[in-house]
Enzyme design. Structure first.
Site, PDB file in Angstrom:
ATOM      1  N   PHE A 171      51.333  27.259  84.020  1.00  9.32           N
ATOM      2  CA  PHE A 171      50.036  27.915  84.208  1.00  9.32           C
ATOM      3  C   PHE A 171      48.853  27.022  83.830  1.00  9.32           C
ATOM      4  CE2 PHE A 171      50.370  28.625  79.635  1.00  9.32           C
ATOM      5  CZ  PHE A 171      49.057  28.475  79.219  1.00  9.32           C
ATOM      6  N   LYS A 195      56.475  26.701  93.918  1.00 10.38           N
ATOM      7  CA  LYS A 195      56.333  27.995  93.246  1.00 10.38           C
ATOM      8  C   LYS A 195      55.296  27.804  92.146  1.00 10.38           C
ATOM      9  CE  LYS A 195      58.071  30.007  89.651  1.00 10.38           C
ATOM     10  NZ  LYS A 195      56.852  30.708  89.208  1.00 10.38           N
ATOM     11  N   GLU A 198      53.284  32.209  88.018  1.00  5.73           N
ATOM     12  CA  GLU A 198      52.956  33.601  88.378  1.00  5.73           C
ATOM     13  C   GLU A 198      51.727  34.063  87.615  1.00  5.73           C
ATOM     14  OE1 GLU A 198      55.419  32.417  86.742  1.00  5.73           O
ATOM     15  OE2 GLU A 198      56.186  33.738  85.177  1.00  5.73           O
ATOM     16  N   SER A 248      57.498  24.760  79.956  1.00  5.89           N
ATOM     17  CA  SER A 248      57.974  24.811  78.575  1.00  5.89           C
ATOM     18  C   SER A 248      59.401  24.253  78.458  1.00  5.89           C
ATOM     19  CB  SER A 248      57.963  26.262  78.099  1.00  5.89           C
ATOM     20  OG  SER A 248      58.927  26.994  78.836  1.00  5.89           O
ATOM     21  N   CYS A 303      49.268  19.947  77.728  1.00  2.21           N
ATOM     22  CA  CYS A 303      50.471  19.335  77.150  1.00  2.21           C
ATOM     23  C   CYS A 303      50.111  18.045  76.437  1.00  2.21           C
ATOM     24  CB  CYS A 303      51.493  19.054  78.243  1.00  2.21           C
ATOM     25  SG  CYS A 303      50.955  17.796  79.382  1.00  2.21           S
ATOM     26  N   GLU A 404      55.165  23.983  69.168  1.00  2.00           N
ATOM     27  CA  GLU A 404      54.002  23.631  69.981  1.00  2.00           C
ATOM     28  C   GLU A 404      53.095  24.870  69.974  1.00  2.00           C
ATOM     29  OE1 GLU A 404      54.687  23.412  74.234  1.00  2.00           O
ATOM     30  OE2 GLU A 404      53.094  21.938  74.465  1.00  2.00           O
TER      31      GLU A 404
HETATM   32  P1  NAD Z   1      56.725  28.127  81.395  1.00  2.00           P
HETATM   33  O1  NAD Z   1      57.962  27.338  81.158  1.00  2.00           O
HETATM   34  O2  NAD Z   1      56.629  29.460  80.791  1.00  2.00           O
HETATM   35  O3  NAD Z   1      56.543  28.332  82.980  1.00  2.00           O
HETATM   36  C1  NAD Z   1      56.668  27.241  83.859  1.00  2.00           C
HETATM   37  C2  NAD Z   1      57.399  27.714  85.117  1.00  2.00           C
HETATM   38  O4  NAD Z   1      58.738  28.069  84.774  1.00  2.00           O
HETATM   39  C3  NAD Z   1      56.746  28.930  85.739  1.00  2.00           C
HETATM   40  O5  NAD Z   1      56.653  28.722  87.126  1.00  2.00           O
HETATM   41  C4  NAD Z   1      57.666  30.074  85.377  1.00  2.00           C
HETATM   42  O6  NAD Z   1      57.754  31.052  86.386  1.00  2.00           O
HETATM   43  C5  NAD Z   1      59.014  29.407  85.172  1.00  2.00           C
HETATM   44  N1  NAD Z   1      59.784  30.032  84.089  1.00  2.00           N
HETATM   45  C6  NAD Z   1      59.314  30.472  82.903  1.00  2.00           C
HETATM   46  N2  NAD Z   1      60.311  30.971  82.165  1.00  2.00           N
HETATM   47  C7  NAD Z   1      61.444  30.860  82.898  1.00  2.00           C
HETATM   48  C8  NAD Z   1      62.800  31.194  82.680  1.00  2.00           C
HETATM   49  N3  NAD Z   1      63.182  31.798  81.594  1.00  2.00           N
HETATM   50  N4  NAD Z   1      63.684  30.908  83.636  1.00  2.00           N
HETATM   51  C9  NAD Z   1      63.308  30.316  84.764  1.00  2.00           C
HETATM   52  N5  NAD Z   1      62.021  29.981  85.040  1.00  2.00           N
HETATM   53  C10 NAD Z   1      61.106  30.239  84.117  1.00  2.00           C
HETATM   54  O7  NAD Z   1      55.511  27.196  80.983  1.00  2.00           O
HETATM   55  P2  NAD Z   1      53.979  27.608  80.902  1.00  2.00           P
HETATM   56  O8  NAD Z   1      53.797  28.487  79.722  1.00  2.00           O
HETATM   57  O9  NAD Z   1      53.505  28.051  82.215  1.00  2.00           O
HETATM   58  O10 NAD Z   1      53.301  26.178  80.610  1.00  2.00           O
HETATM   59  C11 NAD Z   1      53.049  25.686  79.329  1.00  2.00           C
HETATM   60  C12 NAD Z   1      54.099  24.684  78.910  1.00  2.00           C
HETATM   61  O11 NAD Z   1      54.148  23.632  79.856  1.00  2.00           O
HETATM   62  C13 NAD Z   1      53.787  24.014  77.576  1.00  2.00           C
HETATM   63  O12 NAD Z   1      54.961  23.902  76.830  1.00  2.00           O
HETATM   64  C14 NAD Z   1      53.266  22.636  77.980  1.00  2.00           C
HETATM   65  O13 NAD Z   1      53.449  21.617  77.012  1.00  2.00           O
HETATM   66  C15 NAD Z   1      54.106  22.376  79.184  1.00  2.00           C
HETATM   67  N6  NAD Z   1      53.495  21.382  80.037  1.00  2.00           N
HETATM   68  C16 NAD Z   1      54.044  20.136  80.025  1.00  2.00           C
HETATM   69  C17 NAD Z   1      53.468  19.125  80.770  1.00  2.00           C
HETATM   70  C18 NAD Z   1      54.061  17.753  80.752  1.00  2.00           C
HETATM   71  O14 NAD Z   1      53.762  16.974  81.653  1.00  2.00           O
HETATM   72  N7  NAD Z   1      54.888  17.423  79.784  1.00  2.00           N
HETATM   73  C19 NAD Z   1      52.332  19.385  81.551  1.00  2.00           C
HETATM   74  C20 NAD Z   1      51.802  20.675  81.555  1.00  2.00           C
HETATM   75  C21 NAD Z   1      52.405  21.670  80.782  1.00  2.00           C
END
Ligand code: NAD
Length: 521
Positions: A171, A195, A198, A248, A303, A404
């Site tokens: 997000f 994708k 959401e 994440s 991040c 984090e």
């Molecule tokens: P998130 O993992 O909750 O969601 C990311 C994607 O994964 C979404 O599209 C979501 O629908 C899907 N998802 C979430 N939970 C899932 C599950 N249990 N099973 C399958 N799919 C699932 O992450 P977020 O909260 O949207 O983003 C923040 C995180 O992203 C932070 O930890 C941040 O550090 C990380 N991030 C990392 C980078 C990098 O390059 N290292 C860059 C941006 C963000």
């Protein structure tokens, strides 16, 4: 009680039914060049984080819709892969121009759904645009190698696309991260299904509209929505050859495992805990300004946010001045002029951040600036705001250090020497980014050599590399071995054919069968 961004915190779709739809905007699917409304019964609400008003409903697509999207991508790949690299380059050139034209429109959608300030949202689009610009250079990037390896015998390589690729986005950068993925993938001749998160799909939908306008043919870029069901479908479907994931830890590790077990390439960028090391010889003004910006900008939801400061030696005494700077940052809705930080993405995120602040206090840290209940203008009273917060005297065993936080919370640790700082950073499981503030080149060089982190800034707080390089997190911040964008990104989206040919056969001995291993000497 663990609050890590993980499966247990993942909310299933809310029970909105189709009758509610007429009142709200819905996020369309984009399949085969058409924006279509999902036939699903399950909708996920997206709230404006600054007001908590419902702005969009996001579908959990039906299985048939997901099937249609993947089949269409696979069918389209058969023709798209045959287009010339020059044709693909021209479309990318058009796309970068259109993104530039509509930058404000995309940024506005980001501010509405994600909450970051309008100027920061433009930065989000701009950093993605730079990847599109780099993808315009696909003609050079795809060039192979050639060597005459023996008499009249040539070996050369051809870089080819993989097929259908998929991108699963977080997000926090609703424009930049999809733009890390699809421009390079489709420029290389793949088709791609994105994708978006959401929580804020709007920017991706606008980008799809622009891709259509730029001449990206139907089916080359498809957009599906949803959460876990969609992710599982993408991880399992055999027509999908590669998955790019950013998000994440827990979701990323799950997707990496499930995707690779199904024989796919997976690149997964995960969470982070980025340390900023302050040396006594640093330029104080520059350091404190950079630090406050990098810790609290985007409400800490980057991040690469510099969320942890390590004061070396007497720089401890700079803390009050840091607090002063943080205190004066303006907290408000992202469209309000001069806002420095907007809200967190959701109520859950706000509660989690507040709990982590409290846990720090309970474990003995000193709350020198408390943003738990910030003052915001009346119309944002219901928003998910947390103001700049600083916890001092933090120790590595504390939960606020281990997790984090992903909020506007700067935690401060103190050590005696640069070696102590390096040891602390190297013991941290994450390795996304770090920065040292110093005017001593020798110390900077020593830090760069010895610190186990993928992206290092020297007097630069958020050293996200430009796309001629790659985004190179390491340790627990990444799974898979090929990075996003740059040469590594191109490698991820392509495979190599190596051809060895002998067109002149006059000098070959034709009297015997060659049964020994050819050595080409
Ligand atoms: P998130 O993992 O909750 O969601 C990311 C994607 O994964 C979404 O599209 C979501 O629908 C899907 N998802 C979430 N939970 C899932 C599950 N249990 N099973 C399958 N799919 C699932 O992450 P977020 O909260 O949207 O983003 C923040 C995180 O992203 C932070 O930890 C941040 O550090 C990380 N991030 C990392 C980078 C990098 O390059 N290292 C860059 C941006 C963000």
């Amino acid at each position: 009680r663990s609050f890590s961004t993980n499966f247990s915190n993942f909310k299933p779709a809310s029970p909105f039914n189709t009758a509610d739809l007429k009142n709200f905007r819905t996020a369309p699917l984009y399949i085969n060049g058409e924006f279509v409304e999902s036939k699903t019964e399950q909708w996920i609400p997206v709230y404006n984080p600054a007001t908590c008003e419902l702005v969009t409903l996001v579908p959990e697509p039906t299985l048939q819709e997901l099937r249609d999207a993947v089949d269409n991508s696979a069918e389209t790949f058969k023709t798209w892969r045959k287009t010339t690299v020059l044709a693909r380059q021209r479309i990318l050139l058009e796309l970068q121009q259109l993104i530039r034209r509509d930058m404000d429109k995309i940024a506005k959608s980001i501010t509405e759904e994600q909450g970051k300030t309008f100027s920061d949202a433009k930065g989000d689009v701009y950093r993605g645009l730079q990847v599109v610009e780099q993808a315009c250079n696909i003609t050079n990037l795809l060039m192979g190698e050639q060597l005459t390896v023996s008499t009249d015998m040539d070996t050369y390589t051809i870089r080819e696309p993989l097929g259908v690729t998929a991108g699963i986005c977080p997000f926090n950068f609703p424009a930049m991260i999809p733009l890390w993925m699809f421009p390079l993938s489709i420029a290389a001749g793949n088709t791609m299904i994105i994708k978006p998160s959401e929580k804020d799909p709007g920017a991706t939908i606008i980008l799809a509209e622009l891709a259509k306008e730029a001449g990206v043919p139907p089916g080359v870029l498809n957009i599906v929505h949803g959460s876990i069901n969609t992710v599982d479908f993408l991880c399992d479907d055999e027509l999908i050859k590669a998955i790019s994931f950013v998000g994440s830890d827990k979701a990323g590790k799950y997707i990496y495992k499930r995707g690779t077990e199904n024989g796919k390439r997976v690149q997964a960028n995960l969470g982070a805990k980025n340390h900023g090391v302050i040396m006594p010889d640093a330029n104080k003004n520059h350091t404190l300004n950079q630090l406050a910006g990098a810790a609290f900008g985007a409400a800490g939801q980057r991040c690469m946010a510099l969320s942890t400061v390590i004061f070396v030696g007497e720089t401890n005494e700079w803390l009050p001045e840091l607090v002063e700077r943080a205190k004066h940052l303006k907290i408000s809705g992202g469209m309000e002029p001069d806002t420095d930080l907007g809200p967190l993405i959701s109520r859950d995120a706000k509660e989690r951040v507040k709990w982590l602040i409290q846990s720090g206090v309970e474990e003995g840290a000193k709350l020198v600036l408390d943003g738990s209940n910030p003052t915001v203008p009346e119309k944002y009273k219901k928003g998910n705001f947390v103001g700049p917060t600083i916890l001092a005297n933090v120790k590595p065993h504390m939960v606020c250090y281990k997790e984090e936080i992903f909020g506007p919370v700067l935690i401060c640790l103190s050590v005696d020497s640069l070696d102590d700082a390096i040891e602390l950073i190297n013991n941290n499981p994450y390795g996304n980014g770090t920065a040292i503030f110093t005017n001593n080149g020798s110390n900077a060089r020593y830090f760069v050599t010895n610190v186990e982190v993928g992206q290092i800034g020297v007097n630069v707080p958020i050293p996200v590399p430009l796309p001629m390089f790659s985004f190179t997190g390491n340790k627990g911040s990444i799974q898979g071995d090929l990075n996003f964008y740059g040469k590594s990104g191109l490698q991820f989206y392509t495979q190599i054919k190596t051809v060895t040919s002998l067109w002149r056969q006059e000098d070959v001995d034709h009297t015997k069968s060659a049964v020994t291993m050819p050595t080409m000497r």
